[in-house]
Design a protein around this motif. Structure first.
Motif, PDB file in Angstrom:
ATOM      1  N   ARG A   1      13.335   3.045   5.494  1.00  0.00           N
ATOM      2  CA  ARG A   1      13.324   2.664   4.093  1.00  0.00           C
ATOM      3  C   ARG A   1      12.044   1.883   3.843  1.00  0.00           C
ATOM      4  N   ALA A   2      11.571   1.870   2.603  1.00  0.00           N
ATOM      5  CA  ALA A   2      10.315   1.199   2.293  1.00  0.00           C
ATOM      6  C   ALA A   2      10.449   0.363   1.033  1.00  0.00           C
TER       7      ALA A   2
ATOM      8  N   GLU B   1       0.843  -1.192   0.000  1.00  0.00           N
ATOM      9  CA  GLU B   1       0.000   0.000   0.000  1.00  0.00           C
ATOM     10  C   GLU B   1       0.883   1.248   0.000  1.00  0.00           C
ATOM     11  N   ALA B   2       0.933   1.934  -1.131  1.00  0.00           N
ATOM     12  CA  ALA B   2       1.814   3.093  -1.269  1.00  0.00           C
ATOM     13  C   ALA B   2       1.475   4.191  -0.265  1.00  0.00           C
ATOM     14  N   GLU B   3       0.177   4.412  -0.042  1.00  0.00           N
ATOM     15  CA  GLU B   3      -0.237   5.468   0.891  1.00  0.00           C
ATOM     16  C   GLU B   3       0.224   5.162   2.310  1.00  0.00           C
TER      17      GLU B   3
ATOM     18  N   ARG C   1       2.783   3.178   3.172  1.00  0.00           N
ATOM     19  CA  ARG C   1       4.245   3.295   3.220  1.00  0.00           C
ATOM     20  C   ARG C   1       4.659   4.748   3.391  1.00  0.00           C
ATOM     21  N   SER C   2       4.038   5.643   2.614  1.00  0.00           N
ATOM     22  CA  SER C   2       4.374   7.065   2.676  1.00  0.00           C
ATOM     23  C   SER C   2       4.059   7.643   4.053  1.00  0.00           C
ATOM     24  N   LEU C   3       2.892   7.265   4.595  1.00  0.00           N
ATOM     25  CA  LEU C   3       2.491   7.757   5.912  1.00  0.00           C
ATOM     26  C   LEU C   3       3.474   7.320   6.984  1.00  0.00           C
TER      27      LEU C   3
ATOM     28  N   ALA D   1       7.903  -2.162  -1.738  1.00  0.00           N
ATOM     29  CA  ALA D   1       6.532  -2.475  -2.136  1.00  0.00           C
ATOM     30  C   ALA D   1       6.246  -3.971  -2.186  1.00  0.00           C
TER      31      ALA D   1
ATOM     32  N   GLN E   1       6.601   6.207   6.621  1.00  0.00           N
ATOM     33  CA  GLN E   1       7.920   6.803   6.414  1.00  0.00           C
ATOM     34  C   GLN E   1       7.973   8.203   6.998  1.00  0.00           C
ATOM     35  N   ARG E   2       6.945   8.969   6.727  1.00  0.00           N
ATOM     36  CA  ARG E   2       6.919  10.350   7.219  1.00  0.00           C
ATOM     37  C   ARG E   2       6.793  10.379   8.751  1.00  0.00           C
ATOM     38  N   TYR E   3       5.875   9.587   9.288  1.00  0.00           N
ATOM     39  CA  TYR E   3       5.616   9.627  10.729  1.00  0.00           C
ATOM     40  C   TYR E   3       6.821   9.111  11.526  1.00  0.00           C
TER      41      TYR E   3
END
Length: 241
Positions: free
Chosen positions: A32-33, A13-15, A17-19, A35, A21-23
């Motif tokens: 690191r992430a 889930e890209a969303e 992963r982004s959340l 897919a 990573q940021r948090y």
């Protein structure tokens, strides 16, 4: 000063992963992430991580299969599995395959942060303090436990253990011939405030028995004490003599 924890997140889930990573990055972690399982494995081969956050459901190789394969290869990075809410099968399978903890989806990022921080703290504490077993190897049957090195040898060959499996064996060995309840084992292996269940301890004990017992159905070293929990007996032939 402690180095910032290094976290690898494997989720399709890209969303999400982004959340994460940021948090987690805002909390001082290096993140690191990946897919999918293949991308995660490439990163693990190139870099060192303190925790792997691994989703069960991913395209291609799923998280359970990757977890099992990593443990079979001797990879010891602590693994937090993300599972489907209300599905105990995924959680039990994950623990059986070598995961250290699990978190059902959906979850609050803060809850994942607390789990990851606890895993990092425990790893660093165990790494910094070998404990009373760190001075000498502990011998039982065909095995040798090297606590300071966090290694278990069978006939001088390394045995692959997950973090929780090693912590559980370590806790039992440190209290040899003393029965320990499941709540006490959870506290010793995962921390006082962890929400692990009796079932998770039973699963890890089952895995340890498969690794160290000649006959897991009739264990000699990790014995069940009915109504209490478990006891480690290093020399069964001498017990009671």
């Amino acid at each position: 000063m402690n180095e910032a924890p290094r976290i690898l997140i494997a989720d399709d889930e890209a969303e999400l992963r982004s959340l994460l990573q940021r948090y987690l990055g805002e909390q001082g972690m290096q993140v690191r992430a990946a897919a999918d399982a293949a991308a995660a494995e490439k990163l693990l081969a190139r870099e060192r991580f303190d925790v792997l956050v691994l989703d069960v459901m991913m395209p291609g190789e799923d998280g359970l299969s990757l977890c099992r394969r990593l443990r079979a290869q001797g990879e010891t990075v602590p693994i937090l599995m993300l599972t489907a809410r209300g599905d105990p099968v995924d959680r039990i399978l994950g623990l059986e395959m070598g995961a250290d903890d699990y978190l059902p989806k959906p979850f609050l990022p803060r809850e994942l942060l607390a789990r990851v921080q606890a895993m990092v703290r425990r790893q660093r504490l165990l790494g910094a303090h070998g404990g009373p077993l760190g001075e000498e190897p502990v011998l039982f049957g065909r095995f040798k436990l090297l606590a300071a090195q966090r290694r278990l040898l069978r006939d001088e060959e390394d045995v692959a253990l997950s973090t929780v499996e090693f912590n559980l064996l370590h806790a039992l060995v440190m209290n040899a011939n003393r029965p320990l309840g499941r709540d006490r084992l959870i506290e010793l292996t995962r921390g006082r405030d962890h929400e692990a269940t009796d079932r998770s301890i039973d699963v890890q004990v089952m895995r340890l028995r498969r690794l160290i017992e000649a006959d897991p159905a009739s264990p000699r070293h990790i014995q069940t004490v009915w109504g209490v929990g478990y006891v480690f007996v290093p020399h069964p032939d001498k017990a009671g003599s």
